[in-house]
Design a protein around this motif. Structure first.
Motif, mmCIF file in Angstrom:
data_model
loop_
_atom_site.group_PDB
_atom_site.id
_atom_site.type_symbol
_atom_site.label_atom_id
_atom_site.label_comp_id
_atom_site.label_asym_id
_atom_site.label_seq_id
_atom_site.Cartn_x
_atom_site.Cartn_y
_atom_site.Cartn_z
ATOM 1 N N GLN A 1 0.813 -1.210 0.000
ATOM 2 C CA GLN A 1 0.000 0.000 0.000
ATOM 3 C C GLN A 1 0.854 1.271 0.000
ATOM 4 O OE1 GLN A 1 -3.244 -0.075 -0.299
ATOM 5 N NE2 GLN A 1 -3.679 -2.239 0.106
ATOM 6 N N HIS A 2 1.929 1.254 0.771
ATOM 7 C CA HIS A 2 2.749 2.461 0.913
ATOM 8 C C HIS A 2 4.225 2.109 0.765
ATOM 9 C CE1 HIS A 2 -0.914 4.348 2.335
ATOM 10 N NE2 HIS A 2 -1.013 3.437 3.287
ATOM 11 N N PRO A 3 4.704 1.935 -0.462
ATOM 12 C CA PRO A 3 6.122 1.629 -0.649
ATOM 13 C C PRO A 3 6.993 2.799 -0.181
ATOM 14 C CG PRO A 3 5.075 2.148 -2.749
ATOM 15 C CD PRO A 3 3.979 2.044 -1.737
ATOM 16 N N GLY A 4 8.196 2.472 0.254
ATOM 17 C CA GLY A 4 9.115 3.505 0.728
ATOM 18 C C GLY A 4 10.085 2.928 1.732
ATOM 19 N N PHE A 5 10.714 3.804 2.504
ATOM 20 C CA PHE A 5 11.654 3.334 3.520
ATOM 21 C C PHE A 5 11.098 3.658 4.906
ATOM 22 C CE2 PHE A 5 13.012 7.662 2.701
ATOM 23 C CZ PHE A 5 13.324 8.163 3.955
ATOM 24 N N TYR A 6 11.446 2.800 5.872
ATOM 25 C CA TYR A 6 10.885 2.905 7.216
ATOM 26 C C TYR A 6 11.978 2.630 8.245
ATOM 27 C CZ TYR A 6 6.396 2.783 4.836
ATOM 28 O OH TYR A 6 5.326 3.074 4.014
ATOM 29 N N ARG A 7 11.753 3.158 9.439
ATOM 30 C CA ARG A 7 12.693 2.945 10.538
ATOM 31 C C ARG A 7 12.697 1.468 10.926
ATOM 32 N NH1 ARG A 7 14.210 6.271 15.276
ATOM 33 N NH2 ARG A 7 14.881 4.871 16.919
ATOM 34 N N LEU A 8 13.887 0.915 11.124
ATOM 35 C CA LEU A 8 14.028 -0.473 11.554
ATOM 36 C C LEU A 8 14.133 -0.505 13.069
ATOM 37 C CD1 LEU A 8 14.427 -3.470 10.810
ATOM 38 C CD2 LEU A 8 16.894 -3.019 10.745
ATOM 39 N N ASP A 9 13.076 -0.934 13.716
ATOM 40 C CA ASP A 9 13.071 -1.033 15.170
ATOM 41 C C ASP A 9 13.775 -2.306 15.626
ATOM 42 O OD1 ASP A 9 11.689 1.361 15.546
ATOM 43 O OD2 ASP A 9 9.753 0.378 15.261
ATOM 44 N N HIS A 10 14.114 -2.331 16.907
ATOM 45 C CA HIS A 10 14.843 -3.469 17.468
ATOM 46 C C HIS A 10 14.019 -4.746 17.351
ATOM 47 C CE1 HIS A 10 17.755 -5.506 19.932
ATOM 48 N NE2 HIS A 10 16.831 -5.863 20.812
ATOM 49 N N ASP A 11 14.664 -5.821 16.888
ATOM 50 C CA ASP A 11 14.042 -7.148 16.754
ATOM 51 C C ASP A 11 12.849 -7.149 15.803
ATOM 52 O OD1 ASP A 11 15.869 -8.330 18.455
ATOM 53 O OD2 ASP A 11 14.642 -8.026 20.242
ATOM 54 N N MET A 12 12.832 -6.276 14.817
ATOM 55 C CA MET A 12 11.733 -6.221 13.863
ATOM 56 C C MET A 12 11.819 -7.404 12.915
ATOM 57 S SD MET A 12 10.654 -2.782 11.809
ATOM 58 C CE MET A 12 8.957 -2.487 11.347
ATOM 59 N N ILE A 13 10.682 -8.009 12.627
ATOM 60 C CA ILE A 13 10.645 -9.174 11.745
ATOM 61 C C ILE A 13 10.002 -8.801 10.408
ATOM 62 C CG2 ILE A 13 10.611 -10.808 13.661
ATOM 63 C CD1 ILE A 13 7.611 -11.135 13.236
ATOM 64 N N LEU A 14 10.077 -9.725 9.452
ATOM 65 C CA LEU A 14 9.586 -9.466 8.097
ATOM 66 C C LEU A 14 8.107 -9.083 8.096
ATOM 67 C CD1 LEU A 14 9.918 -9.487 5.026
ATOM 68 C CD2 LEU A 14 9.509 -11.966 5.082
ATOM 69 N N MET A 15 7.295 -9.783 8.862
ATOM 70 C CA MET A 15 5.860 -9.491 8.902
ATOM 71 C C MET A 15 5.598 -8.049 9.327
ATOM 72 S SD MET A 15 2.862 -11.384 11.132
ATOM 73 C CE MET A 15 3.277 -12.973 10.410
ATOM 74 N N GLN A 16 6.353 -7.575 10.320
ATOM 75 C CA GLN A 16 6.188 -6.201 10.785
ATOM 76 C C GLN A 16 6.647 -5.202 9.729
ATOM 77 O OE1 GLN A 16 8.558 -6.849 14.316
ATOM 78 N NE2 GLN A 16 6.770 -6.583 15.644
ATOM 79 N N GLY A 17 7.664 -5.580 8.973
ATOM 80 C CA GLY A 17 8.143 -4.699 7.919
ATOM 81 C C GLY A 17 7.100 -4.498 6.840
ATOM 82 N N ILE A 18 6.423 -5.583 6.459
ATOM 83 C CA ILE A 18 5.367 -5.479 5.442
ATOM 84 C C ILE A 18 4.195 -4.670 5.992
ATOM 85 C CG2 ILE A 18 3.715 -6.792 4.064
ATOM 86 C CD1 ILE A 18 5.796 -9.079 4.065
ATOM 87 N N ALA A 19 3.882 -4.881 7.270
ATOM 88 C CA ALA A 19 2.797 -4.126 7.894
ATOM 89 C C ALA A 19 3.098 -2.637 7.916
ATOM 90 C CB ALA A 19 2.542 -4.636 9.304
ATOM 91 N N ALA A 20 4.381 -2.290 8.107
ATOM 92 C CA ALA A 20 4.771 -0.873 8.116
ATOM 93 C C ALA A 20 4.463 -0.227 6.773
ATOM 94 C CB ALA A 20 6.253 -0.734 8.447
#
Length: 261
Positions: free
Chosen positions: A194-213
């Motif tokens: 939905q919203h391609p781009g770059f996002y902050r990588l939080d500690h222990d972030m997993i792939l599922m959370q990255g897609i949700a971001a």
């Protein structure tokens, strides 16, 4: 009775007195010295690199490293011991702080050089003075300086320190220290999201959370066969297909495919 004033600190009288009593004068600081009922002795001078100031009748007076009340007491004692002034009342005003400063650099809201207002200013205190870590700042800050003649480097994860309740890493700062807040690590997500781009990588972030971001996949997207472009230890770009609960790494590029059906 000796009186001290710290003109650079906007605080209540009680707070200003506490700060003045704790602050240690340093080379480069500008001071204004007065002796009650002796206007000829009024002096405005800069503390030399050796910590001394030139004062009428006394010559050089070593006040570097002293608190303001101690500097007042020393000057009064020397005036009295030399029989220059009977029961002298000395006032030292700190006009400008140049010696005891800490540089706060990088991703903070107000980068710059700030004075150590007391001898017990910690990393968290100085970050607060600089307006806190900025939106793009990393959780981990780096402090560099010199202790006992040797260079040192200290890292502290600020949120982890507060969440864990262990404040031992919140070390006391010294003049000449530098605090650096790096830019927070990021990851990228593109393709059918939905919203391609770059996002902050939080500690222990997993792939599922990255897609949700990135807002999740579009109606045309699929969560099967997601690719992550990642640089390996040698710097070569590789393509992997991690599981949804696999951790992300800085600068990962997530690609969400278009569904074939």
């Amino acid at each position: 009775m000796f009186v001290a004033a710290l003109s650079l600190v906007a605080a209540s009288p009680a707070q200003a007195e506490t700060v003045a009593n704790a602050y240690k004068l340093a080379p480069g600081d500008m001071v204004h010295i007065q002796v009650y009922q002796n206007p000829d002795l009024t002096t405005e001078t800069q503390i030399s690199e050796s910590g001394r100031v030139s004062f009428p009748l006394l010559g050089g007076v070593q006040i570097g490293g002293l608190s303001i009340p101690d500097a007042e007491s020393l000057i009064a004692k020397q005036l009295s011991d030399g029989h220059f002034v009977i029961k002298p009342q000395v006032i030292v005003l700190l006009q400008e702080i140049h010696g005891n400063q800490v540089a706060v650099l990088g991703e903070v809201n107000k980068p710059g050089r700030y004075p150590l207002e007391t001898t017990q200013m910690h990393i968290s205190d100085m970050l607060a003075v600089a307006g806190g870590i900025g939106e793009k700042g990393a959780d981990t800050v780096v402090v560099t300086g010199v202790r006992n003649g040797k260079s040192f480097r200290h890292e502290v994860n600020v949120p982890a320190m507060y969440n864990g309740g262990d404040m031992s890493n919140d070390i006391v700062l010294a003049g000449g220290d530098a605090i650096f807040v790096n830019r927070a690590p990021v990851f990228y997500v593109y393709g059918e999201v939905q919203h391609p781009g770059f996002y902050r990588l939080d500690h222990d972030m997993i792939l599922m959370q990255g897609i949700a971001a990135g807002g999740g996949s579009t109606q045309r997207g699929t969560l099967k066969g997601i690719q992550v472009h990642r640089r390996n230890a040698s710097g070569k770009m590789i393509i992997i297909e991690p599981k949804m609960d696999d951790p992300l790494q800085p600068n990962d590029v997530i690609f969400v495919r278009e569904s074939l059906f």
